[in-house]
Design a protein around this motif. Sequence first.
Motif, PDB file in Angstrom:
ATOM      1  N   GLN A  88      44.893  37.414  51.445  1.00  0.00           N
ATOM      2  CA  GLN A  88      43.716  38.136  51.905  1.00  0.00           C
ATOM      3  C   GLN A  88      42.834  38.550  50.735  1.00  0.00           C
ATOM      4  O   GLN A  88      41.604  38.472  50.820  1.00  0.00           O
ATOM      5  CB  GLN A  88      44.122  39.363  52.715  1.00  0.00           C
ATOM      6  N   GLU A  89      43.435  38.977  49.631  1.00  0.00           N
ATOM      7  CA  GLU A  89      42.659  39.359  48.454  1.00  0.00           C
ATOM      8  C   GLU A  89      41.875  38.162  47.912  1.00  0.00           C
ATOM      9  O   GLU A  89      40.726  38.290  47.508  1.00  0.00           O
ATOM     10  CB  GLU A  89      43.577  39.912  47.376  1.00  0.00           C
ATOM     11  N   LEU A  90      42.524  37.003  47.893  1.00  0.00           N
ATOM     12  CA  LEU A  90      41.853  35.812  47.385  1.00  0.00           C
ATOM     13  C   LEU A  90      40.707  35.394  48.297  1.00  0.00           C
ATOM     14  O   LEU A  90      39.660  34.952  47.818  1.00  0.00           O
ATOM     15  CB  LEU A  90      42.856  34.671  47.229  1.00  0.00           C
ATOM     16  N   GLU A  91      40.896  35.532  49.595  1.00  0.00           N
ATOM     17  CA  GLU A  91      39.827  35.184  50.529  1.00  0.00           C
ATOM     18  C   GLU A  91      38.616  36.085  50.344  1.00  0.00           C
ATOM     19  O   GLU A  91      37.481  35.646  50.433  1.00  0.00           O
ATOM     20  CB  GLU A  91      40.321  35.282  51.971  1.00  0.00           C
ATOM     21  N   ILE A  92      38.866  37.334  50.079  1.00  0.00           N
ATOM     22  CA  ILE A  92      37.767  38.286  49.888  1.00  0.00           C
ATOM     23  C   ILE A  92      37.112  38.086  48.525  1.00  0.00           C
ATOM     24  O   ILE A  92      35.956  38.419  48.328  1.00  0.00           O
ATOM     25  CB  ILE A  92      38.287  39.737  50.032  1.00  0.00           C
ATOM     26  N   GLY A  93      37.854  37.512  47.595  1.00  0.00           N
ATOM     27  CA  GLY A  93      37.293  37.265  46.273  1.00  0.00           C
ATOM     28  C   GLY A  93      37.454  38.416  45.314  1.00  0.00           C
ATOM     29  O   GLY A  93      36.695  38.556  44.359  1.00  0.00           O
ATOM     30  N   GLU A 117      39.369  39.104  42.742  1.00  0.00           N
ATOM     31  CA  GLU A 117      40.308  38.641  41.730  1.00  0.00           C
ATOM     32  C   GLU A 117      40.777  39.777  40.824  1.00  0.00           C
ATOM     33  O   GLU A 117      41.937  39.851  40.473  1.00  0.00           O
ATOM     34  CB  GLU A 117      39.682  37.522  40.883  1.00  0.00           C
ATOM     35  N   GLY A 118      39.883  40.667  40.457  1.00  0.00           N
ATOM     36  CA  GLY A 118      40.272  41.784  39.599  1.00  0.00           C
ATOM     37  C   GLY A 118      41.286  42.675  40.275  1.00  0.00           C
ATOM     38  O   GLY A 118      42.292  43.066  39.689  1.00  0.00           O
ATOM     39  N   ASN A 119      41.042  43.010  41.534  1.00  0.00           N
ATOM     40  CA  ASN A 119      41.980  43.845  42.282  1.00  0.00           C
ATOM     41  C   ASN A 119      43.273  43.102  42.548  1.00  0.00           C
ATOM     42  O   ASN A 119      44.339  43.702  42.576  1.00  0.00           O
ATOM     43  CB  ASN A 119      41.364  44.303  43.602  1.00  0.00           C
ATOM     44  N   ALA A 120      43.205  41.811  42.763  1.00  0.00           N
ATOM     45  CA  ALA A 120      44.405  41.027  43.020  1.00  0.00           C
ATOM     46  C   ALA A 120      45.315  41.027  41.795  1.00  0.00           C
ATOM     47  O   ALA A 120      46.531  41.132  41.917  1.00  0.00           O
ATOM     48  CB  ALA A 120      44.027  39.595  43.397  1.00  0.00           C
ATOM     49  N   ARG A 121      44.717  40.953  40.618  1.00  0.00           N
ATOM     50  CA  ARG A 121      45.518  40.969  39.389  1.00  0.00           C
ATOM     51  C   ARG A 121      46.257  42.293  39.261  1.00  0.00           C
ATOM     52  O   ARG A 121      47.436  42.330  38.926  1.00  0.00           O
ATOM     53  CB  ARG A 121      44.630  40.742  38.172  1.00  0.00           C
ATOM     54  N   HIS A 122      45.580  43.396  39.546  1.00  0.00           N
ATOM     55  CA  HIS A 122      46.224  44.698  39.479  1.00  0.00           C
ATOM     56  C   HIS A 122      47.317  44.822  40.543  1.00  0.00           C
ATOM     57  O   HIS A 122      48.355  45.429  40.288  1.00  0.00           O
ATOM     58  CB  HIS A 122      45.209  45.830  39.632  1.00  0.00           C
ATOM     59  N   ALA A 123      47.099  44.254  41.709  1.00  0.00           N
ATOM     60  CA  ALA A 123      48.106  44.301  42.763  1.00  0.00           C
ATOM     61  C   ALA A 123      49.351  43.534  42.345  1.00  0.00           C
ATOM     62  O   ALA A 123      50.472  43.975  42.586  1.00  0.00           O
ATOM     63  CB  ALA A 123      47.540  43.731  44.061  1.00  0.00           C
ATOM     64  N   VAL A 124      49.160  42.397  41.695  1.00  0.00           N
ATOM     65  CA  VAL A 124      50.297  41.618  41.220  1.00  0.00           C
ATOM     66  C   VAL A 124      51.046  42.413  40.162  1.00  0.00           C
ATOM     67  O   VAL A 124      52.278  42.463  40.155  1.00  0.00           O
ATOM     68  CB  VAL A 124      49.839  40.249  40.671  1.00  0.00           C
ATOM     69  N   MET A 125      50.330  43.062  39.280  1.00  0.00           N
ATOM     70  CA  MET A 125      50.983  43.851  38.243  1.00  0.00           C
ATOM     71  C   MET A 125      51.768  45.009  38.844  1.00  0.00           C
ATOM     72  O   MET A 125      52.818  45.368  38.337  1.00  0.00           O
ATOM     73  CB  MET A 125      49.953  44.370  37.239  1.00  0.00           C
ATOM     74  N   ARG A 126      51.295  45.606  39.935  1.00  0.00           N
ATOM     75  CA  ARG A 126      52.027  46.700  40.574  1.00  0.00           C
ATOM     76  C   ARG A 126      53.313  46.210  41.220  1.00  0.00           C
ATOM     77  O   ARG A 126      54.224  46.985  41.441  1.00  0.00           O
ATOM     78  CB  ARG A 126      51.158  47.375  41.638  1.00  0.00           C
TER      79      ARG A 126
END
Length: 81
Positions: free
Chosen positions: A14-19, A21-30
């Motif tokens: 869902q994060e990738l679909e919304i675009g 990327e910055g937030n997705a990276r932080h989510a992966v790090m969490r």
Amino acid sequence: MNGLSDVRLTLRSQELEIGQEGNARHAVMRNVRCDLSRWDLFWQRLHTRKALLALTPEQLKDIGLTREQAREEGLKPFWRV
């Protein structure tokens, strides 16, 4: 895979679909559990539980949860396991 992994995969897509990327990276790090501080773990629980409440019935079916189970888990305070 267990249900939590499926939720993470769903949220990532869902994060990738919304675009976001910055937030997705932080989510992966969490999601890196070995180096999480207590506060990072609380933060992760808070966000994953909120995301669980936002899943559609189809997504809940994919991870094998009922709406009631998702609601019960999603409404837990972040400090409870």
